[in-house]
Design an enzyme around this catalytic site. Structure first.
Site, PDB file in Angstrom:
ATOM      1  N   LYS A 276       0.846  -1.203   0.000  1.00  0.00           N
ATOM      2  CA  LYS A 276       0.000   0.000   0.000  1.00  0.00           C
ATOM      3  C   LYS A 276       0.882   1.253   0.000  1.00  0.00           C
ATOM      4  CE  LYS A 276      -3.387   2.468   2.941  1.00  0.00           C
ATOM      5  NZ  LYS A 276      -4.250   2.395   4.137  1.00  0.00           N
ATOM      6  N   ASP A 281      -2.908   9.961   3.982  1.00  0.00           N
ATOM      7  CA  ASP A 281      -4.311   9.559   4.150  1.00  0.00           C
ATOM      8  C   ASP A 281      -5.059  10.565   5.028  1.00  0.00           C
ATOM      9  OD1 ASP A 281      -6.706   8.275   4.327  1.00  0.00           O
ATOM     10  OD2 ASP A 281      -5.982   6.573   5.526  1.00  0.00           O
ATOM     11  N   LYS A 288     -10.532  12.325   8.536  1.00  0.00           N
ATOM     12  CA  LYS A 288     -10.019  11.889   9.841  1.00  0.00           C
ATOM     13  C   LYS A 288     -10.003  13.060  10.813  1.00  0.00           C
ATOM     14  CE  LYS A 288      -6.830   8.230   8.324  1.00  0.00           C
ATOM     15  NZ  LYS A 288      -7.530   7.119   8.999  1.00  0.00           N
ATOM     16  N   ASP A 299       1.382   6.213   5.718  1.00  0.00           N
ATOM     17  CA  ASP A 299       0.440   5.232   5.181  1.00  0.00           C
ATOM     18  C   ASP A 299       0.973   4.541   3.910  1.00  0.00           C
ATOM     19  OD1 ASP A 299      -1.906   3.894   5.676  1.00  0.00           O
ATOM     20  OD2 ASP A 299      -3.201   5.327   4.633  1.00  0.00           O
ATOM     21  N   ASP A 358     -12.514   6.607   3.962  1.00  0.00           N
ATOM     22  CA  ASP A 358     -11.286   6.400   4.733  1.00  0.00           C
ATOM     23  C   ASP A 358     -10.839   4.936   4.706  1.00  0.00           C
ATOM     24  OD1 ASP A 358      -9.126   7.090   6.251  1.00  0.00           O
ATOM     25  OD2 ASP A 358     -10.231   7.224   8.154  1.00  0.00           O
ATOM     26  N   GLU A 360      -9.681   3.307   2.307  1.00  0.00           N
ATOM     27  CA  GLU A 360      -9.199   3.462   0.933  1.00  0.00           C
ATOM     28  C   GLU A 360      -8.109   2.463   0.563  1.00  0.00           C
ATOM     29  OE1 GLU A 360      -7.958   5.039   3.436  1.00  0.00           O
ATOM     30  OE2 GLU A 360      -5.845   4.674   3.036  1.00  0.00           O
ATOM     31  N   ARG A 362      -7.795  -0.733   0.957  1.00  0.00           N
ATOM     32  CA  ARG A 362      -8.295  -1.946   0.295  1.00  0.00           C
ATOM     33  C   ARG A 362      -8.713  -1.655  -1.143  1.00  0.00           C
ATOM     34  NH1 ARG A 362     -12.592  -2.523   5.083  1.00  0.00           N
ATOM     35  NH2 ARG A 362     -10.907  -1.370   6.058  1.00  0.00           N
TER      36      ARG A 362
HETATM   37  N1  BES Z   1      -4.448   4.125   7.021  1.00  0.00           N
HETATM   38  C1  BES Z   1      -5.585   3.831   7.810  1.00  0.00           C
HETATM   39  C2  BES Z   1      -5.320   2.791   8.884  1.00  0.00           C
HETATM   40  C3  BES Z   1      -4.463   3.247  10.037  1.00  0.00           C
HETATM   41  C4  BES Z   1      -5.048   3.763  11.168  1.00  0.00           C
HETATM   42  C5  BES Z   1      -3.106   3.066  10.009  1.00  0.00           C
HETATM   43  C6  BES Z   1      -4.265   4.139  12.239  1.00  0.00           C
HETATM   44  C7  BES Z   1      -2.338   3.434  11.094  1.00  0.00           C
HETATM   45  C8  BES Z   1      -2.912   3.970  12.211  1.00  0.00           C
HETATM   46  C9  BES Z   1      -6.714   3.275   6.917  1.00  0.00           C
HETATM   47  O1  BES Z   1      -6.761   3.779   5.650  1.00  0.00           O
HETATM   48  C10 BES Z   1      -7.983   3.614   7.597  1.00  0.00           C
HETATM   49  O2  BES Z   1      -8.287   4.775   7.693  1.00  0.00           O
HETATM   50  N2  BES Z   1      -8.723   2.603   8.059  1.00  0.00           N
HETATM   51  C11 BES Z   1      -9.945   2.799   8.722  1.00  0.00           C
HETATM   52  C12 BES Z   1     -10.934   1.805   8.187  1.00  0.00           C
HETATM   53  C13 BES Z   1     -12.332   2.032   8.650  1.00  0.00           C
HETATM   54  C14 BES Z   1     -12.872   3.326   8.081  1.00  0.00           C
HETATM   55  C15 BES Z   1     -13.184   0.865   8.222  1.00  0.00           C
HETATM   56  C16 BES Z   1      -9.715   2.586  10.216  1.00  0.00           C
HETATM   57  O3  BES Z   1      -8.963   1.691  10.579  1.00  0.00           O
HETATM   58  O4  BES Z   1     -10.247   3.369  11.000  1.00  0.00           O
HETATM   59 ZN    ZN Z   2      -4.991   4.502   4.853  1.00  0.00          ZN
HETATM   60 MN    MN Z   3      -7.880   5.577   5.554  1.00  0.00          MN
END
Ligand code: BES
Ligand code: ZN
Ligand code: MN
Length: 513
Positions: A276, A281, A288, A299, A358, A360, A362
């Site tokens: 990735k 992000d 966020k 990210d 968010d 994203e 996947r």
């Molecule tokens: N890049 C984030 C995941 C992340 C969160 C990495 C905290 C490191 C620290 C990812 O893109 C994300 O935002 N995931 C969301 C998914 C949710 C919206 C289903 C998450 O984990 O909150």
């Molecule tokens: Zn992300």
């Molecule tokens: Mn995200």
């Protein structure tokens, strides 16, 4: 530090002029620690005074008098802890890696620019470490990784007295020179690769974009003979890569799918690595919270890991083919940004309802996985991604989350991670989790709610790998703020880079079915 400034020699250590000469002393539970005869008397004295017992990171630092046989300015005896007792190979290696990290720390504290390291003889180490190649390698990795610093953006305020890190490391060994040399060379390949991954991650979102991933890969290919390819936005549009393009919609910088290929003619199999490469992000329209958002420059750590693993692959030229793909973009909320509720179509035709912009990672991985598998027909595919906050809730910052559709591959990843000091913990995946991402209006939706967030993210990815053996590494908890260790400075850890390198090194054709 330059790679060619790290060498292995067979010479009497005492005669070498250096800023710091390092010996090791192995803890021996209530007894005199095991050490080199050159420092035996000092260690004995310190032990009898109860100042030193060889515990991990315990130190004796002394200054040889002018008439002494020792030419070094300083001598360090460093405790290793009971590395002779540890039966688990991965744990024993990591003890040595940490000892290496301590060496780098002492070098920084006395501002030593060059260091001579007397490797401990195998008889002082655990039976799990009888191979001097891997034990020397772990120590070398620890020093190189521990010496890492990122000071590019502090140059203007730099003082002459500031310590710039090590300039030279000499490893001294009495026996097995050839094999130790090989271990140190491999350690250099792996540790420098991980340090490059850290460099990429430390670059902020304005200095590390999809264009920088492409430029780096292009240069690496030119330097090493790897194959390079970059799918630009237009091509991705023609190919129907609706996931990465959707995420990119709100951004000023066009997305890119960056590919590095190591495909030797005599290969029988190919390993596909996908990382990735989300260069920042913001969450997109599902934005966020602002507190801590700056961390989302990290990210792209999965992308960095797979790209930098290729750096080592190019040098080591294994029999197996290896391809790395980095889907690269940021996730922004410009006027054309993806809306929650939008339905997109991926490379393999699967449609997806984007419930949360968010989620994203996947979306961009889906296209990369489906295209990579179709195009390269790999024996297996591995992906690394800072995919979910949920993995931090489940495993903290100590394990990378692993989800896989293949037991043999999962075992191989566990072994490679353990040897690298990058442990992974497998989570389950089955139909019940897949139900959580069913959509009323499209084939699937991009979130499965709060429960088992890491697994439902993997369930999404599973729709794009078909029957190909696949292992997904969720490195959101370990890519930075990884378990405190002497060889992992604050900031990005470079995790998964060395796991992938180990996996390639230990690959046997037909291993995964
Ligand atoms: N890049 C984030 C995941 C992340 C969160 C990495 C905290 C490191 C620290 C990812 O893109 C994300 O935002 N995931 C969301 C998914 C949710 C919206 C289903 C998450 O984990 O909150
Ligand atoms: Zn992300
Ligand atoms: Mn995200």
């Amino acid at each position: 530090m330059k790679k060619d400034r790290i060498t292995t020699i067979n010479k009497t250590a005492e005669t070498i002029e250096t800023d710091l000469l390092v010996y090791f002393a192995v803890e021996a539970k209530g007894k005199m620690p095991e050490c080199d005869t050159a420092v035996h008397s000092q260690v004995k004295k310190a032990f009898e005074l109860k100042d030193f017992s060889g515990k991990a990171a315990e130190q004796i630092l002394f200054y040889p008098p002018a008439r002494s046989k020792i030419a070094a300015a300083r001598v360090l005896v460093l405790g290793t802890g009971p590395v002779n007792k540890e039966k688990d190979k991965g744990a024993a290696l990591d003890m040595l890696r940490e000892v290496g990290g301590e060496v780098a720390k002492v070098c920084a504290s006395v501002k030593a620019r060059d260091v001579v390291v007397c490797l401990p003889p195998p008889k002082h180490l655990s039976p799990a470490l009888t191979d001097p190649e891997i034990s020397a390698g772990a120590l070398a990795e620890g020093i190189i990784l521990g010496d890492y610093r990122f000071e590019k953006y502090k140059e203007s305020t730099r003082k002459k007295t500031d310590y710039p890190g090590l300039d030279e490391i000499k490893f001294v060994c009495k026996d097995n020179l050839k094999i130790v040399h090989q271990g140190v060379e491999k350690a250099k390949n792996a540790a420098f690769a991980a340090c490059t991954a850290r460099d990429m991650a430390n670059e902020p979102g304005n200095h590390w974009t999809s264009a920088d991933f492409a430029a780096y890969a292009k240069q690496l290919a030119a330097d090493t003979g790897l194959g390079y390819r970059c799918l630009e936005k237009k091509e991705m549009e023609q190919m129907g890569m609706g996931g990465i393009l959707a995420v990119n919609q709100g951004s000023y910088v066009p997305a890119r799918m960056v590919v590095l290929e190591y495909l030797p003619e005599n290969r029988t199999e190919t390993i596909l690595l996908v990382g990735k490469g989300l260069t920042f992000d913001s969450g997109g329209i599902s934005i966020k919270p602002s507190a801590g958002m700056e961390e989302m420059k990290y990210d792209m750590c999965g992308g960095a890991a797979v790209m930098c693993a290729m750096q080592a692959v190019a040098l080591e030229k294994p029999d197996v083919g290896v391809v790395a793909i980095v889907p690269a973009t940021d996730n922004m909320s410009g006027s054309r940004a993806l809306h929650p509720g939008d339905i997109i179509s991926h490379y393999n035709g699967v449609t997806s309802e984007v419930v949360n912009t968010d989620a994203e990672g996947r979306l961009i991985l889906a296209d990369a996985l489906a295209w990579g598998i179709e195009h390269f027909k790999p024996a297996c595919v591995l992906d690394a991604a800072t995919l979910t906050g949920a993995v931090i809730i489940g495993l903290g910052h100590h394990y990378t989350g692993l989800v896989s559709n293949n037991n043999a591959l999962a075992k191989a990843v566990e072994a490679a991670g353990s040897l690298a000091g990058e442990p992974v913990w497998r989570l389950p995946l089955n139909k019940n989790y897949e139900k959580q991402i069913e959509s009323d209006v499209a084939d699937i939706k991009n979130t499965g709610g709060k429960p088992a967030g890491t697994i439902t993210a993997a369930a999404y990815l599973s729709k794009f790998v078909g029957k190909t053996p696949w292992a997904h590494l969720d490195i959101a908890g370990t890519a930075w703020e990884f378990t405190k260790k002497a060889y992992i400075p604050k900031g990005p850890s470079g995790t998964a880079t060395r796991t992938f390198i180990n996996l390639v090194r230990n690959w046997k054709p037909g291993k995964i079915k």
